[in-house]
Design a protein around this motif. Structure first.
Motif, short mmCIF file in Angstrom:
data_model
loop_
_atom_site.label_atom_id
_atom_site.label_comp_id
_atom_site.label_asym_id
_atom_site.label_seq_id
_atom_site.Cartn_x
_atom_site.Cartn_y
_atom_site.Cartn_z
N ARG A 1 51.32 -6.73 25.85
CA ARG A 1 51.93 -7.01 24.55
C ARG A 1 51.39 -6.07 23.48
NH1 ARG A 1 54.70 -11.75 24.10
NH2 ARG A 1 55.49 -10.68 22.25
N THR A 2 50.11 -5.69 23.60
CA THR A 2 49.52 -4.75 22.64
C THR A 2 50.20 -3.39 22.72
OG1 THR A 2 47.38 -5.88 22.83
CG2 THR A 2 47.36 -3.65 21.93
N LEU A 3 50.64 -3.02 23.93
CA LEU A 3 51.33 -1.74 24.12
C LEU A 3 52.78 -1.79 23.65
CD1 LEU A 3 49.94 -0.76 27.63
CD2 LEU A 3 49.31 0.23 25.42
N GLY A 4 53.21 -2.96 23.18
CA GLY A 4 54.57 -3.07 22.64
C GLY A 4 55.59 -3.64 23.60
N MET A 5 55.15 -4.09 24.77
CA MET A 5 56.09 -4.67 25.73
C MET A 5 56.49 -6.08 25.27
SD MET A 5 54.62 -3.74 29.51
CE MET A 5 54.36 -2.06 30.05
N SER A 6 57.74 -6.43 25.60
CA SER A 6 58.18 -7.80 25.35
C SER A 6 57.55 -8.71 26.40
CB SER A 6 59.70 -7.90 25.43
OG SER A 6 60.14 -7.63 26.76
N HIS A 7 57.58 -10.01 26.16
CA HIS A 7 57.02 -10.98 27.11
C HIS A 7 57.73 -10.88 28.46
CE1 HIS A 7 56.37 -14.94 29.02
NE2 HIS A 7 55.19 -14.88 28.43
N PHE A 8 59.06 -10.76 28.43
CA PHE A 8 59.84 -10.67 29.66
C PHE A 8 59.48 -9.41 30.45
CE2 PHE A 8 63.57 -8.96 31.88
CZ PHE A 8 63.82 -9.99 32.77
N THR A 9 59.39 -8.27 29.76
CA THR A 9 59.06 -7.01 30.44
C THR A 9 57.65 -7.06 31.04
OG1 THR A 9 60.50 -5.79 28.93
CG2 THR A 9 58.86 -4.52 30.16
N ALA A 10 56.70 -7.61 30.29
CA ALA A 10 55.33 -7.72 30.79
C ALA A 10 55.26 -8.61 32.02
CB ALA A 10 54.42 -8.25 29.69
N MET A 11 55.99 -9.72 32.00
CA MET A 11 56.01 -10.61 33.16
C MET A 11 56.62 -9.90 34.36
SD MET A 11 54.68 -13.66 32.72
CE MET A 11 55.51 -14.66 33.93
N ARG A 12 57.74 -9.19 34.14
CA ARG A 12 58.47 -8.57 35.24
C ARG A 12 57.72 -7.39 35.84
NH1 ARG A 12 61.93 -4.33 35.27
NH2 ARG A 12 61.93 -4.26 32.98
N THR A 13 57.07 -6.59 35.04
CA THR A 13 56.47 -5.35 35.53
C THR A 13 54.97 -5.43 35.80
OG1 THR A 13 56.11 -4.55 33.26
CG2 THR A 13 58.20 -3.97 34.33
N ILE A 14 54.29 -6.41 35.20
CA ILE A 14 52.83 -6.45 35.33
C ILE A 14 52.34 -7.75 35.96
CG2 ILE A 14 50.66 -6.46 34.04
CD1 ILE A 14 51.92 -4.56 32.05
N VAL A 15 52.69 -8.87 35.38
CA VAL A 15 52.12 -10.15 35.82
C VAL A 15 52.68 -10.58 37.18
CG1 VAL A 15 51.86 -12.59 35.26
CG2 VAL A 15 51.70 -10.87 33.45
N ILE A 16 54.00 -10.62 37.31
CA ILE A 16 54.61 -11.11 38.55
C ILE A 16 54.23 -10.26 39.77
CG2 ILE A 16 56.81 -11.50 39.74
CD1 ILE A 16 57.94 -12.59 37.16
N PRO A 17 54.27 -8.90 39.68
CA PRO A 17 53.83 -8.11 40.84
C PRO A 17 52.39 -8.43 41.27
CG PRO A 17 55.03 -6.72 39.32
CD PRO A 17 54.83 -8.02 38.62
N GLN A 18 51.49 -8.61 40.31
CA GLN A 18 50.11 -8.97 40.67
C GLN A 18 50.05 -10.36 41.27
OE1 GLN A 18 46.87 -7.80 37.92
NE2 GLN A 18 48.49 -7.05 36.56
N ALA A 19 50.85 -11.28 40.74
CA ALA A 19 50.87 -12.65 41.26
C ALA A 19 51.33 -12.67 42.72
CB ALA A 19 51.78 -13.52 40.40
N PHE A 20 52.33 -11.86 43.04
CA PHE A 20 52.84 -11.86 44.41
C PHE A 20 51.82 -11.29 45.39
CE2 PHE A 20 57.08 -12.79 42.78
CZ PHE A 20 57.58 -13.57 43.80
N ARG A 21 51.00 -10.34 44.95
CA ARG A 21 49.94 -9.84 45.83
C ARG A 21 48.96 -10.97 46.16
NH1 ARG A 21 49.81 -5.52 41.96
NH2 ARG A 21 51.01 -3.73 42.70
N ILE A 22 48.73 -11.85 45.20
CA ILE A 22 47.80 -12.95 45.42
C ILE A 22 48.37 -13.99 46.37
CG2 ILE A 22 46.59 -14.86 44.26
CD1 ILE A 22 46.49 -13.09 41.73
N VAL A 23 49.67 -14.26 46.24
CA VAL A 23 50.27 -15.39 46.98
C VAL A 23 50.93 -14.96 48.29
CG1 VAL A 23 50.64 -16.67 44.86
CG2 VAL A 23 52.49 -15.24 45.75
N ILE A 24 50.79 -13.71 48.69
CA ILE A 24 51.40 -13.28 49.96
C ILE A 24 50.92 -14.13 51.15
CG2 ILE A 24 51.39 -11.43 51.68
CD1 ILE A 24 51.86 -9.46 49.45
N PRO A 25 49.61 -14.40 51.31
CA PRO A 25 49.19 -15.23 52.46
C PRO A 25 49.84 -16.61 52.49
CG PRO A 25 47.32 -14.05 51.56
CD PRO A 25 48.45 -13.84 50.61
N PRO A 26 49.81 -17.41 51.39
CA PRO A 26 50.46 -18.71 51.46
C PRO A 26 51.97 -18.62 51.63
CG PRO A 26 49.64 -18.28 49.23
CD PRO A 26 49.05 -17.26 50.13
#
Length: 264
Positions: free
Chosen positions: A166-191
Motif C-alpha cells: 500500500r505504501t508503494l501505491g498499490m490498491s488493496h485488491f492489487t496487493a492481495m492479488r499479486t503479493i498476499v495471495i501468492p504467498q498464502a498459496f505457498r503456505i497452504v499447498i501441503p493441506p
C-alpha cells in the motif's frame, strides 16, 4: 546386577521388537492362506479387470477428482476472501456457507446437486453432464474446507507485506492479488494436497448419480465386478488403484512440508 538407564532403554526396545515380531509371526502362521488367495487373489479375475480399470475407471476417478478440486479451489478462494472482508454481509454469508457445508455429508450434497438442481430448474442442464454434477457436488463440500485453509494461509502472511504494498501505491485488491495471495498459496499447498487426496476417495460417491459403463469410477467398477464374479478380488484391485493415485500425492505432501519447515 543393576542396569544403567541406557541399558534399560535398550532392553525395553528389544522386548518391544520381540513382541511385535511374535504377533506378526503368529498371525502369518495362523492365517489360512489358501482361502485368502481364493477370496482376494484370483489371478484370472485380476486379468479380466484390465485394461478397463485403467482406461475407464481410473481415468474417470482422476477426472472427477481434478474437476472437483478446481471448482473447490476457485470457490474456496472466493469464500476465504469474503470471510476476511470488511463488509459484514459477505462475512456472514461465507461463515454460514462454510459451517453448513462442513456439517453436511458429501453424499447428501452430491445427491442434492445431481437430482435437486434438475428438479428446481427443469429447463436447464448442468454443464458437463455427470462429470459436471460430480465436480460441482464434491467441489461444494471441498470449497468449505479449502476456504478455511486458504483464509489461514492469508492470515499467516505478515501484515507488513500488505502495508509495504500500500505504501508503494498499490490498491488493496492489487496487493492481495499479486503479493498476499501468492504467498498464502505457498503456505497452504501441503493441506490443499491433502484435500486432493480426500477428494480422490470421495469420488467413490459418484455412484449415487447412476453412472454408466463409460462414466464409472474405481469403486463402482470394483463393486460391479464383485457382484458378477462373487469374489472379493475386484475390491482389492480397486484399493490398489486408489493407492496408485494417493501414495504419490502423500509423498508430495511430505516433501512440501519438509521444504516449508526448512524455509521457516
Amino acid at each position: 546386577m543393576k542396569l544403567r538407564r541406557r541399558q534399560r532403554e535398550r532392553l525395553s526396545l528389544g522386548l518391544q521388537y520381540l513382541v511385535f515380531i511374535a504377533i506378526i509371526t503368529t498371525v502369518l502362521v495362523a492365517a489360512d492362506w489358501d482361502r485368502l488367495a481364493d477370496a482376494f487373489f484370483r489371478v484370472d479375475i485380476i486379468k479380466s479387470m484390465f485394461p478397463t480399470i485403467i482406461t475407464v475407471a481410473l481415468r474417470n476417478t482422476i477426472l472427477y477428482t481434478l474437476g472437483a478440486f478446481a471448482f473447490g479451489l476457485v470457490f474456496g478462494t472466493i469464500l476465504a476472501l469474503m470471510r476476511l472482508s470488511r463488509v459484514a454481509p459477505y462475512r456472514w454469508v461465507a461463515t454460514a456457507y462454510i459451517e453448513l457445508f462442513r456439517g453436511l455429508p458429501a453424499l447428501l450434497v452430491l445427491f442434492l446437486v445431481g437430482y435437486g438442481i434438475p428438479i428446481a430448474f427443469p429447463e436447464r442442464e448442468i454443464p458437463g453432464g455427470v462429470f459436471g454434477s460430480i465436480a460441482i457436488g464434491l467441489g461444494l463440500t471441498a470449497a468449505a474446507y479449502m476456504a478455511e485453509t486458504i483464509r489461514a494461509g492469508i492470515q499467516a502472511v505478515p501484515k507488513g507485506q500488505m502495508e509495504a504494498a500500500r505504501t508503494l501505491g498499490m490498491s488493496h485488491f492489487t496487493a492481495m492479488r499479486t503479493i498476499v495471495i501468492p504467498q498464502a498459496f505457498r503456505i497452504v499447498i501441503p493441506p490443499l494436497t491433502n484435500e486432493l487426496i480426500l477428494l480422490t476417495k470421495d469420488s467413490s460417491l459418484a455412484y449415487v448419480l447412476g453412472v454408466t459403463a463409460q462414466t464409472i469410477e474405481i469403486t463402482k467398477f470394483g463393486r460391479d465386478m464383485l457382484n458378477d464374479r462373487v469374489n472379493a478380488t475386484p475390491l482389492l484391485v480397486a484399493g490398489l488403484a486408489y493407492l496408485v493415485i494417493t501414495l504419490p500425492l502423500s509423498q508430495v505432501v511430505r516433501r512440501l512440508e519438509l521444504r516449508y519447515a526448512k524455509a521457516r
